[in-house]
Design an enzyme around this catalytic site. Structure first.
Site, PDB file in Angstrom:
ATOM      1  N   CYS A  87       0.852  -1.189   0.000  1.00  0.00           N
ATOM      2  CA  CYS A  87       0.000   0.000   0.000  1.00  0.00           C
ATOM      3  C   CYS A  87       0.889   1.241   0.000  1.00  0.00           C
ATOM      4  O   CYS A  87       1.931   1.273   0.651  1.00  0.00           O
ATOM      5  CB  CYS A  87      -0.891  -0.027   1.234  1.00  0.00           C
ATOM      6  SG  CYS A  87      -1.731   1.528   1.576  1.00  0.00           S
ATOM      7  N   CYS A  90       1.611   4.303   3.960  1.00  0.00           N
ATOM      8  CA  CYS A  90       2.642   4.459   5.001  1.00  0.00           C
ATOM      9  C   CYS A  90       4.000   4.032   4.464  1.00  0.00           C
ATOM     10  O   CYS A  90       4.104   3.072   3.704  1.00  0.00           O
ATOM     11  CB  CYS A  90       2.299   3.612   6.225  1.00  0.00           C
ATOM     12  SG  CYS A  90       0.802   4.113   7.093  1.00  0.00           S
ATOM     13  N   GLN A 271      -7.532  19.392   7.456  1.00  0.00           N
ATOM     14  CA  GLN A 271      -6.408  18.633   7.978  1.00  0.00           C
ATOM     15  C   GLN A 271      -6.896  17.257   8.432  1.00  0.00           C
ATOM     16  O   GLN A 271      -7.901  17.147   9.128  1.00  0.00           O
ATOM     17  CB  GLN A 271      -5.764  19.366   9.152  1.00  0.00           C
ATOM     18  CG  GLN A 271      -5.034  20.640   8.773  1.00  0.00           C
ATOM     19  CD  GLN A 271      -3.702  20.370   8.076  1.00  0.00           C
ATOM     20  OE1 GLN A 271      -3.303  19.229   7.880  1.00  0.00           O
ATOM     21  NE2 GLN A 271      -3.012  21.437   7.714  1.00  0.00           N
ATOM     22  N   ASN A 305      -9.800  27.905   8.941  1.00  0.00           N
ATOM     23  CA  ASN A 305      -9.251  27.029   9.978  1.00  0.00           C
ATOM     24  C   ASN A 305      -8.431  27.798  11.012  1.00  0.00           C
ATOM     25  O   ASN A 305      -8.565  27.573  12.217  1.00  0.00           O
ATOM     26  CB  ASN A 305      -8.390  25.946   9.322  1.00  0.00           C
ATOM     27  CG  ASN A 305      -7.921  24.878  10.291  1.00  0.00           C
ATOM     28  OD1 ASN A 305      -8.719  24.276  10.994  1.00  0.00           O
ATOM     29  ND2 ASN A 305      -6.615  24.646  10.327  1.00  0.00           N
ATOM     30  N   GLU A 321      -7.981  33.919   0.268  1.00  0.00           N
ATOM     31  CA  GLU A 321      -7.995  32.575  -0.305  1.00  0.00           C
ATOM     32  C   GLU A 321      -8.212  32.681  -1.811  1.00  0.00           C
ATOM     33  O   GLU A 321      -8.935  33.566  -2.280  1.00  0.00           O
ATOM     34  CB  GLU A 321      -9.114  31.746   0.345  1.00  0.00           C
ATOM     35  CG  GLU A 321      -9.444  30.433  -0.310  1.00  0.00           C
ATOM     36  CD  GLU A 321      -8.256  29.491  -0.392  1.00  0.00           C
ATOM     37  OE1 GLU A 321      -8.111  28.838  -1.438  1.00  0.00           O
ATOM     38  OE2 GLU A 321      -7.470  29.406   0.584  1.00  0.00           O
ATOM     39  N   ASP A 348      -5.587  35.723  -6.070  1.00  0.00           N
ATOM     40  CA  ASP A 348      -4.610  34.750  -6.558  1.00  0.00           C
ATOM     41  C   ASP A 348      -3.272  35.058  -5.904  1.00  0.00           C
ATOM     42  O   ASP A 348      -2.596  36.025  -6.267  1.00  0.00           O
ATOM     43  CB  ASP A 348      -4.506  34.836  -8.083  1.00  0.00           C
ATOM     44  CG  ASP A 348      -3.532  33.818  -8.658  1.00  0.00           C
ATOM     45  OD1 ASP A 348      -2.915  33.066  -7.873  1.00  0.00           O
ATOM     46  OD2 ASP A 348      -3.365  33.783  -9.892  1.00  0.00           O
ATOM     47  N   ASP A 369      -0.380  29.777   5.471  1.00  0.00           N
ATOM     48  CA  ASP A 369      -0.384  28.311   5.441  1.00  0.00           C
ATOM     49  C   ASP A 369      -0.498  27.880   3.983  1.00  0.00           C
ATOM     50  O   ASP A 369      -1.544  27.402   3.539  1.00  0.00           O
ATOM     51  CB  ASP A 369      -1.560  27.784   6.281  1.00  0.00           C
ATOM     52  CG  ASP A 369      -1.606  26.264   6.341  1.00  0.00           C
ATOM     53  OD1 ASP A 369      -0.633  25.621   5.913  1.00  0.00           O
ATOM     54  OD2 ASP A 369      -2.621  25.723   6.812  1.00  0.00           O
ATOM     55  N   CYS A 395       4.073  22.592   4.743  1.00  0.00           N
ATOM     56  CA  CYS A 395       3.962  21.149   4.537  1.00  0.00           C
ATOM     57  C   CYS A 395       5.053  20.637   3.611  1.00  0.00           C
ATOM     58  O   CYS A 395       4.992  19.500   3.138  1.00  0.00           O
ATOM     59  CB  CYS A 395       2.577  20.787   3.985  1.00  0.00           C
ATOM     60  SG  CYS A 395       2.161  21.601   2.435  1.00  0.00           S
TER      61      CYS A 395
END
Length: 438
Positions: A87, A90, A271, A305, A321, A348, A369, A395
């Site tokens: 898979c 993970c 999230q 958020n 956004e 944008d 973020d 991220c």
């Protein structure tokens, strides 16, 4: 004369290497050096000696996967999942969780420390449960012509093959509870070939389920789904080429400990780690040292958020956004929560925003973020606002370092930083970093 064709025997072009593993990178790959070249090796731990199959061989680095162990590490764990290494979900179940976390911390701290001579206050990792943390899963569906049944599961790594599953070790219990029940439900469908995939989201008011289908859904199958949704108290959505319709249940939402509720649609980004999301937000609020005199700008705000919790603690908050539908949802969430010192705008952020009317306001603190691509296009205009504090949630460590260098060139310094272990057993590295004026 008849010429007989004899096909050439296929040669085995699989290349192998033997490697001594020296270190572990943040993606859970073993690191080795062979003739001066760095190799990144799947399923290998420090102090192991492994025979590997080469996957990629570049001039300066290579990528391989371990196939045989001459020496195994005493720290190696037996993966909890029977499908590990097949898979694609993970990558690190064989790695002790503390080793995973140490590798991620080391990777972030080394990269950021190179950007400035001043010391950086590296904070303890923000972490939670290593298992049963995912509140969203997507399950592929495939009609098996041999069994005449629907297989439900995850895509095998680097292929389109399906691995049928009845449980997932990193999914929340509410999702795992439904998986065998869904398998039994799908066996009853009259037209199984037209099913595409299922998404499950464990909201705070129940589980939301989306079923994607490619042709008209038979009425008997629609009735089966409705009965299942009623029985299991699901929020049920159907998706066709015409769009998404909700046919049962309330609107899904998640709720913070301070009472804020954020409603979302089944396909909206949220999230996946509920507990770590709130801890991340609380860390951001703490590091920004908010007061009722602050005017805060939240870039890449999604449906609010961060923006809504920010607004409850400051004089005013503005969220920006790129997707108009998300701007609308953010404003609706603010209205539902009776938060009035907040505004949302579409822009944008891959372009300069200096001409935007909201950019003429005075902001003394900024939160951003961005997606994995980072915020490079927005940083020049952002720095012109001359905020005293900028909090960057990342991220992707590569784009964080790139953007941090830009901020440092504009006169900011890295005050503190921490890794957020949002996705245990994977190679994803989430972090939070505070910049202040020098």
């Amino acid at each position: 004369m008849v010429l007989l064709y004899t096909p050439k025997q296929k040669t085995n072009n699989v290349q192998t290497i033997t490697a001594d593993i020296l270190d572990l990178d943040y993606q859970g790959l073993g690191v080795a050096k062979i003739n001066g070249k760095t190799w990144f090796i799947e399923n290998a731990l420090p102090h192991e000696k492994v025979e590997c199959r080469i996957l990629e061989d570049k001039r300066q680095y290579g990528h391989a996967t371990a196939k045989k162990w001459r020496v195994k590490s005493s720290e190696r764990l037996e993966p909890k999942c029977a499908h590990f290494m097949r898979c694609g979900g993970c990558q690190g179940q064989h790695i002790p969780i503390e080793m995973q976390r140490k590798a991620k911390q080391s990777a972030l701290f080394k990269r950021l420390s190179k950007l400035q001579s001043e010391p950086i206050s590296f904070q303890p990792m923000i972490c939670g449960d290593a298992w049963a943390y995912r509140r969203r899963v997507r399950l592929s569906l495939w009609f098996n012509p041999n069994t005449k049944q629907i297989d439900m599961g995850f895509r095998q790594k680097n292929t389109n093959d399906l691995i049928p599953v009845q449980s997932c070790e990193v999914a929340e219990p509410a999702i795992n509870y439904l998986l065998p029940k869904l398998t039994a439900l799908l066996e009853k469908f009259s037209t199984p070939k037209q099913l595409g995939h299922i998404e499950l989201v464990a909201a705070d008011n129940g589980v939301a389920m989306l079923l994607r289908y490619t042709k008209n859904l038979a009425e008997i199958d629609r009735t089966l789904l409705l009965k299942f949704a009623e029985q299991e108290k699901l929020m049920l959505f159907l998706q066709s080429d015409k769009g998404i319709e909700q046919i049962y249940g309330d609107a899904p939402y998640y709720q913070f400990s301070d009472g804020i509720k954020l409603h979302f649609d089944i396909r909206d980004f949220i999230q996946v780690n509920s507990a770590l999301n709130e801890r991340m937000i609380n860390t951001a609020l703490d590091w920004l040292e908010l007061s009722q005199q602050d005017c805060v700008l939240d870039l890449f705000c999604g449906m609010g958020n961060f923006t809504l919790p920010l607004a409850k603690r400051v004089k005013s908050a503005v969220g920006i956004e790129g997707v108009f539908e998300m701007v609308q949802k953010a404003a609706q969430n603010a209205a539902r929560n009776q938060i009035k010192n907040i505004e949302f705008f579409q822009a944008d952020l891959d372009q300069s925003f200096v001409e935007q009317p909201w950019a003429n306001q005075s902001f003394n603190k900024i939160l951003l973020d961005p997606p994995r691509s980072g915020a490079a296009f927005a940083l020049n205009a952002l720095c012109e606002l001359k905020a005293e504090k900028i909090l960057y949630v990342s991220c992707n460590p590569a784009t964080l370092v790139r953007d941090a260098e830009i901020l440092c060139d504009f006169g900011y310094k890295i005050e503190k930083s921490a890794v957020i272990d949002m996705f245990p057993h994977t190679g994803h590295l989430e972090s939070i970093t505070l910049f202040t004026t020098k």
